[in-house]
Design a protein around this motif. Structure first.
Motif, PDB file in Angstrom:
ATOM      1  N   MET A   1       0.835  -1.212   0.000  1.00 42.53           N
ATOM      2  CA  MET A   1       0.000   0.000   0.000  1.00 42.53           C
ATOM      3  C   MET A   1       0.866   1.257   0.000  1.00 42.53           C
ATOM      4  SD  MET A   1      -3.076  -1.204  -0.023  1.00 42.53           S
ATOM      5  CE  MET A   1      -3.980  -2.701   0.422  1.00 42.53           C
ATOM      6  N   ASP A   2       1.978   1.216   0.733  1.00 38.64           N
ATOM      7  CA  ASP A   2       2.880   2.363   0.773  1.00 38.64           C
ATOM      8  C   ASP A   2       3.563   2.564  -0.575  1.00 38.64           C
ATOM      9  OD1 ASP A   2       2.315   2.929   3.440  1.00 38.64           O
ATOM     10  OD2 ASP A   2       3.822   1.516   4.156  1.00 38.64           O
ATOM     11  N   ILE A   3       3.843   1.473  -1.272  1.00 39.92           N
ATOM     12  CA  ILE A   3       4.458   1.584  -2.596  1.00 39.92           C
ATOM     13  C   ILE A   3       3.475   2.215  -3.570  1.00 39.92           C
ATOM     14  CG2 ILE A   3       5.477   0.301  -4.518  1.00 39.92           C
ATOM     15  CD1 ILE A   3       6.350  -1.785  -2.427  1.00 39.92           C
ATOM     16  N   ILE A   4       2.215   1.784  -3.506  1.00 43.72           N
ATOM     17  CA  ILE A   4       1.198   2.383  -4.383  1.00 43.72           C
ATOM     18  C   ILE A   4       1.121   3.883  -4.133  1.00 43.72           C
ATOM     19  CG2 ILE A   4      -1.257   2.476  -4.942  1.00 43.72           C
ATOM     20  CD1 ILE A   4      -1.421  -0.502  -4.155  1.00 43.72           C
ATOM     21  N   ARG A   5       1.043   4.269  -2.865  1.00 46.23           N
ATOM     22  CA  ARG A   5       0.945   5.703  -2.546  1.00 46.23           C
ATOM     23  C   ARG A   5       2.212   6.443  -2.981  1.00 46.23           C
ATOM     24  NH1 ARG A   5      -0.855   3.299   2.410  1.00 46.23           N
ATOM     25  NH2 ARG A   5      -3.148   3.259   2.485  1.00 46.23           N
ATOM     26  N   GLY A   6       3.380   5.791  -2.817  1.00 44.67           N
ATOM     27  CA  GLY A   6       4.629   6.410  -3.238  1.00 44.67           C
ATOM     28  C   GLY A   6       4.662   6.670  -4.735  1.00 44.67           C
ATOM     29  N   LEU A   7       4.195   5.703  -5.514  1.00 43.46           N
ATOM     30  CA  LEU A   7       4.136   5.887  -6.971  1.00 43.46           C
ATOM     31  C   LEU A   7       3.126   6.958  -7.350  1.00 43.46           C
ATOM     32  CD1 LEU A   7       4.280   2.154  -8.135  1.00 43.46           C
ATOM     33  CD2 LEU A   7       6.030   3.901  -8.518  1.00 43.46           C
ATOM     34  N   ARG A   8       1.988   6.930  -6.686  1.00 44.49           N
ATOM     35  CA  ARG A   8       0.927   7.881  -7.028  1.00 44.49           C
ATOM     36  C   ARG A   8       1.279   9.323  -6.649  1.00 44.49           C
ATOM     37  NH1 ARG A   8      -0.126   5.409 -10.416  1.00 44.49           N
ATOM     38  NH2 ARG A   8      -1.838   3.957 -10.769  1.00 44.49           N
ATOM     39  N   ALA A   9       2.297   9.490  -5.813  1.00 50.22           N
ATOM     40  CA  ALA A   9       2.702  10.850  -5.461  1.00 50.22           C
ATOM     41  C   ALA A   9       3.243  11.597  -6.675  1.00 50.22           C
ATOM     42  CB  ALA A   9       3.757  10.820  -4.359  1.00 50.22           C
ATOM     43  N   TRP A  10       3.717  10.841  -7.689  1.00 51.87           N
ATOM     44  CA  TRP A  10       4.303  11.538  -8.838  1.00 51.87           C
ATOM     45  C   TRP A  10       3.997  10.883 -10.176  1.00 51.87           C
ATOM     46  CZ3 TRP A  10       7.729   8.840 -11.928  1.00 51.87           C
ATOM     47  CH2 TRP A  10       8.239   7.651 -11.397  1.00 51.87           C
ATOM     48  N   SER A  11       3.331   9.736 -10.179  1.00 54.00           N
ATOM     49  CA  SER A  11       3.139   9.010 -11.435  1.00 54.00           C
ATOM     50  C   SER A  11       1.723   8.463 -11.570  1.00 54.00           C
ATOM     51  CB  SER A  11       4.132   7.832 -11.499  1.00 54.00           C
ATOM     52  OG  SER A  11       3.883   7.031 -12.632  1.00 54.00           O
ATOM     53  N   ALA A  12       1.243   8.424 -12.818  1.00 56.51           N
ATOM     54  CA  ALA A  12      -0.050   7.811 -13.131  1.00 56.51           C
ATOM     55  C   ALA A  12       0.138   6.457 -13.797  1.00 56.51           C
ATOM     56  CB  ALA A  12      -0.870   8.728 -14.033  1.00 56.51           C
ATOM     57  N   VAL A  13       1.318   5.845 -13.661  1.00 58.49           N
ATOM     58  CA  VAL A  13       1.588   4.545 -14.275  1.00 58.49           C
ATOM     59  C   VAL A  13       0.533   3.524 -13.835  1.00 58.49           C
ATOM     60  CG1 VAL A  13       3.170   3.884 -12.392  1.00 58.49           C
ATOM     61  CG2 VAL A  13       3.323   2.740 -14.607  1.00 58.49           C
ATOM     62  N   PRO A  14      -0.020   2.714 -14.748  1.00 58.20           N
ATOM     63  CA  PRO A  14      -0.991   1.690 -14.342  1.00 58.20           C
ATOM     64  C   PRO A  14      -0.364   0.684 -13.372  1.00 58.20           C
ATOM     65  CG  PRO A  14      -1.038   2.014 -16.723  1.00 58.20           C
ATOM     66  CD  PRO A  14       0.148   2.772 -16.214  1.00 58.20           C
ATOM     67  N   ILE A  15      -1.098   0.373 -12.311  1.00 58.70           N
ATOM     68  CA  ILE A  15      -0.633  -0.575 -11.292  1.00 58.70           C
ATOM     69  C   ILE A  15      -1.642  -1.701 -11.172  1.00 58.70           C
ATOM     70  CG2 ILE A  15      -0.022  -0.905  -8.866  1.00 58.70           C
ATOM     71  CD1 ILE A  15       0.576   2.123  -8.733  1.00 58.70           C
ATOM     72  N   ILE A  16      -1.190  -2.935 -11.389  1.00 58.91           N
ATOM     73  CA  ILE A  16      -2.019  -4.118 -11.165  1.00 58.91           C
ATOM     74  C   ILE A  16      -1.457  -4.852  -9.956  1.00 58.91           C
ATOM     75  CG2 ILE A  16      -2.881  -6.298 -12.083  1.00 58.91           C
ATOM     76  CD1 ILE A  16      -2.572  -5.175 -14.881  1.00 58.91           C
ATOM     77  N   VAL A  17      -2.261  -4.999  -8.927  1.00 59.72           N
ATOM     78  CA  VAL A  17      -1.836  -5.711  -7.722  1.00 59.72           C
ATOM     79  C   VAL A  17      -1.991  -7.215  -7.945  1.00 59.72           C
ATOM     80  CG1 VAL A  17      -2.401  -6.167  -5.308  1.00 59.72           C
ATOM     81  CG2 VAL A  17      -2.356  -3.810  -6.159  1.00 59.72           C
ATOM     82  N   LEU A  18      -0.950  -7.964  -7.572  1.00 65.92           N
ATOM     83  CA  LEU A  18      -0.979  -9.425  -7.573  1.00 65.92           C
ATOM     84  C   LEU A  18      -0.753  -9.861  -6.136  1.00 65.92           C
ATOM     85  CD1 LEU A  18       1.414 -10.041 -10.617  1.00 65.92           C
ATOM     86  CD2 LEU A  18      -1.067  -9.727 -10.657  1.00 65.92           C
ATOM     87  N   SER A  19      -1.782 -10.387  -5.484  1.00 63.83           N
ATOM     88  CA  SER A  19      -1.657 -10.613  -4.041  1.00 63.83           C
ATOM     89  C   SER A  19      -2.407 -11.855  -3.590  1.00 63.83           C
ATOM     90  CB  SER A  19      -2.195  -9.391  -3.284  1.00 63.83           C
ATOM     91  OG  SER A  19      -2.133  -9.600  -1.890  1.00 63.83           O
ATOM     92  N   GLY A  20      -1.865 -12.485  -2.545  1.00 64.67           N
ATOM     93  CA  GLY A  20      -2.558 -13.586  -1.898  1.00 64.67           C
ATOM     94  C   GLY A  20      -3.627 -13.116  -0.937  1.00 64.67           C
ATOM     95  N   ARG A  21      -3.692 -11.806  -0.681  1.00 67.87           N
ATOM     96  CA  ARG A  21      -4.729 -11.251   0.187  1.00 67.87           C
ATOM     97  C   ARG A  21      -6.027 -11.165  -0.619  1.00 67.87           C
ATOM     98  NH1 ARG A  21      -1.264  -6.014   2.432  1.00 67.87           N
ATOM     99  NH2 ARG A  21       0.659  -7.142   2.931  1.00 67.87           N
ATOM    100  N   ASP A  22      -6.995 -11.982  -0.232  1.00 61.38           N
ATOM    101  CA  ASP A  22      -8.189 -12.107  -1.078  1.00 61.38           C
ATOM    102  C   ASP A  22      -9.455 -11.507  -0.478  1.00 61.38           C
ATOM    103  OD1 ASP A  22      -8.571 -13.903   0.937  1.00 61.38           O
ATOM    104  OD2 ASP A  22      -8.935 -15.645  -0.357  1.00 61.38           O
ATOM    105  N   THR A  23      -9.331 -10.744   0.607  1.00 63.56           N
ATOM    106  CA  THR A  23     -10.530 -10.175   1.217  1.00 63.56           C
ATOM    107  C   THR A  23     -10.960  -8.913   0.466  1.00 63.56           C
ATOM    108  OG1 THR A  23      -9.335  -8.741   2.765  1.00 63.56           O
ATOM    109  CG2 THR A  23      -9.779 -11.017   3.468  1.00 63.56           C
ATOM    110  N   ALA A  24     -12.244  -8.635   0.531  1.00 67.18           N
ATOM    111  CA  ALA A  24     -12.760  -7.435  -0.116  1.00 67.18           C
ATOM    112  C   ALA A  24     -12.134  -6.179   0.480  1.00 67.18           C
ATOM    113  CB  ALA A  24     -14.284  -7.384   0.030  1.00 67.18           C
TER     114      ALA A  24
END
Length: 224
Positions: free
Chosen positions: A61-84
């Protein structure tokens, strides 16, 4: 050729993704830690990021926020966390899509093609200069003649929007919508207060700003 940044600490998955992406003529960058991912993203400007949330050094989550601070690059999360709840958190943080592990490779590739087809958004540069101050959007830091300058989270959001459109007018309603939501588009007084505070922190002469400019009744402009 699109550069795809794959961020995961599982060597086998990294290898499988690299092979499959290379087979579809993508260029692949890999990172096993969050710090490495943020550094690569700032230097190589990938076309998309495939991101695992469970990394050894930083939470995804911190990486997503870090990227979004300066970039609109598309981000697809791949995770074993499957909760809504986890999916909502990631999407609210700025991810474009979420795929639960284990996943079907063809589905991932289809989702990747989908995000790459979207029109590119204007993004701020990783670094910018406002008078005597240097803004590092990757590190989330501002440095002036007297040392570090602290901006509030809301000030950071406003500044990021303005830096993404250097020299261009950004309507006040657009900033209000992006920062506070669609229900706040008439509250221009919010912006006036925040811009005044930002000028006091960043402009040499806040009463005569040279970089954070108000266009009365219309919007605001970042003048490099």
């Amino acid at each position: 050729m699109n550069h795809i940044l794959v961020v995961d600490d599982e060597p086998q998955l990294l290898r499988a993704l690299k092979i499959n992406l290379h087979a579809r003529h993508y260029s692949v960058l890999t990172a096993a830690t969050g710090a490495e991912a943020l550094d690569l993203a700032s230097r190589e400007m990938p076309g998309a990021v495939l991101l695992d949330l469970g990394l050894p050094d930083l939470d995804g989550m911190d990486i997503i926020r870090g990227l979004r601070a300066w970039s609109a690059v598309p981000i697809i999360v791949l995770s074993g966390r499957d909760t809504a709840t986890e999916k909502i958190r990631a999407l609210d943080a700025g991810a474009d899509d979420y795929l639960t592990k284990p996943f079907v490779m063809d589905e991932l590739l289809a989702r990747l093609r989908a995000v790459l087809r979207r029109p590119p958004a204007e993004t701020p540069p990783p670094r910018a200069v406002i008078g005597d101050h240097e803004v590092d959007l990757v590190a989330g830091a501002v440095t002036g003649p007297g040392g570090p300058v602290r901006l509030t989270p809301t000030e950071w959001k406003i500044l990021t929007i303005l830096l993404a459109h250097p020299g261009k007018l950004v309507p006040g309603r657009q900033i209000l919508r992006e920062v506070w939501g669609p229900d706040q588009q008439e509250h221009g007084n919010y912006l006036r207060v925040y811009l005044a505070n930002m000028r006091r922190k960043l402009e040499t002469d806040p009463a005569r700003p040279r970089h954070l400019i108000t266009e009365p009744g219309i919007g605001y402009r970042y003048r490099p």
